[in-house]
Scaffold this active site. Structure first.
Site, mmCIF file in Angstrom:
data_model
loop_
_atom_site.group_PDB
_atom_site.id
_atom_site.type_symbol
_atom_site.label_atom_id
_atom_site.label_comp_id
_atom_site.label_asym_id
_atom_site.label_seq_id
_atom_site.Cartn_x
_atom_site.Cartn_y
_atom_site.Cartn_z
ATOM 1 N N GLU A 78 0.865 -1.181 0.000
ATOM 2 C CA GLU A 78 0.000 0.000 0.000
ATOM 3 C C GLU A 78 0.901 1.232 0.000
ATOM 4 O O GLU A 78 2.028 1.179 0.491
ATOM 5 C CB GLU A 78 -0.859 -0.035 1.267
ATOM 6 C CG GLU A 78 -1.784 1.146 1.449
ATOM 7 C CD GLU A 78 -2.528 1.087 2.777
ATOM 8 O OE1 GLU A 78 -3.568 1.746 2.882
ATOM 9 O OE2 GLU A 78 -2.066 0.404 3.725
ATOM 10 N N LYS A 103 -10.032 2.692 -1.527
ATOM 11 C CA LYS A 103 -10.212 2.227 -0.154
ATOM 12 C C LYS A 103 -11.423 2.898 0.496
ATOM 13 O O LYS A 103 -11.525 4.128 0.525
ATOM 14 C CB LYS A 103 -8.947 2.524 0.652
ATOM 15 C CG LYS A 103 -8.947 1.985 2.063
ATOM 16 C CD LYS A 103 -7.596 2.296 2.706
ATOM 17 C CE LYS A 103 -7.471 1.736 4.091
ATOM 18 N NZ LYS A 103 -6.154 2.087 4.677
ATOM 19 N N CYS A 109 -5.608 -2.834 3.006
ATOM 20 C CA CYS A 109 -5.211 -2.791 4.413
ATOM 21 C C CYS A 109 -6.371 -2.842 5.419
ATOM 22 O O CYS A 109 -6.859 -3.910 5.736
ATOM 23 C CB CYS A 109 -4.330 -1.578 4.642
ATOM 24 S SG CYS A 109 -3.329 -1.686 6.138
#
Length: 182
Positions: free
Chosen positions: A41, A114, A151
């Site tokens: 990431e 995200k 994540c």
């Protein structure tokens, strides 16, 4: 799901984008048998010690030089390439944390922004990042069906349950884990 080889490229990302690209080039060359390679990431630069305005200035576009370099690497190594980079949003100084999937021919196959931002333990990703508003889609890459996530999304199992019900067999989740409390 048919068997295939996944390579993980792990390294400390810093603010020098060219240096990060060089690290990726070097590490990818050691993954000779991989059919799919996963990068970290924030692969283009590290947010540490930057203001939101500085991060926005460093952020890339999906058709910019950083992504073009990644597409060339995928093509050179004939691999699927996955990672997450910080991309400009239409809401300065906020950026998007964007996962990508590049095909072995260098074509950008899919992206995902995200949704679940990491606001915990004295860190507020939301100071920098604008959350995405679309759930990740299931992508058939031939040998398996994959889904992109990033994540902290791992803490929200409904995202994965829904994707599994839609046929996902493999979850590709670039992450950046920092040292510190917990």
């Amino acid at each position: 799901m048919n068997p295939f080889t996944v390579g993980l490229v792990q390294f400390g990302v810093d603010q020098a984008k060219e240096r990060n690209l060089e690290k990726i080039r070097k590490l990818m060359s050691s993954k000779r048998d991989a059919e799919l390679i996963v990068l970290p990431e924030y692969v283009n630069f590290n947010l540490e010690h930057l203001s939101p305005e500085e991060a926005f200035q460093l952020a890339d576009s999906l058709d910019g030089a950083f992504m073009t370099s990644l597409q060339e690497m995928a093509k050179t190594h004939k691999v699927y390439l996955v990672g997450a980079l910080l991309t400009k949003s239409p809401y300065p100084p906020k950026v998007y944390n964007t996962a990508f999937l590049i095909r072995p021919d260098g074509h950008l196959l899919a992206t995902y922004r995200k949704i679940h931002l990491y606001d915990a333990y004295h860190y507020k990703e939301s100071e920098y990042v604008m959350p995405g508003n679309e759930k990740p889609r299931v992508i058939d890459i031939g040998k398996t069906k994959v889904v992109l996530s990033i994540c902290f999304d791992l803490r929200f199992p409904e995202l994965y349950r829904t994707a599994a019900l839609e046929g996902a067999e493999l979850f590709l989740t670039p992450a950046a884990w920092y040292s510190g409390p917990m």
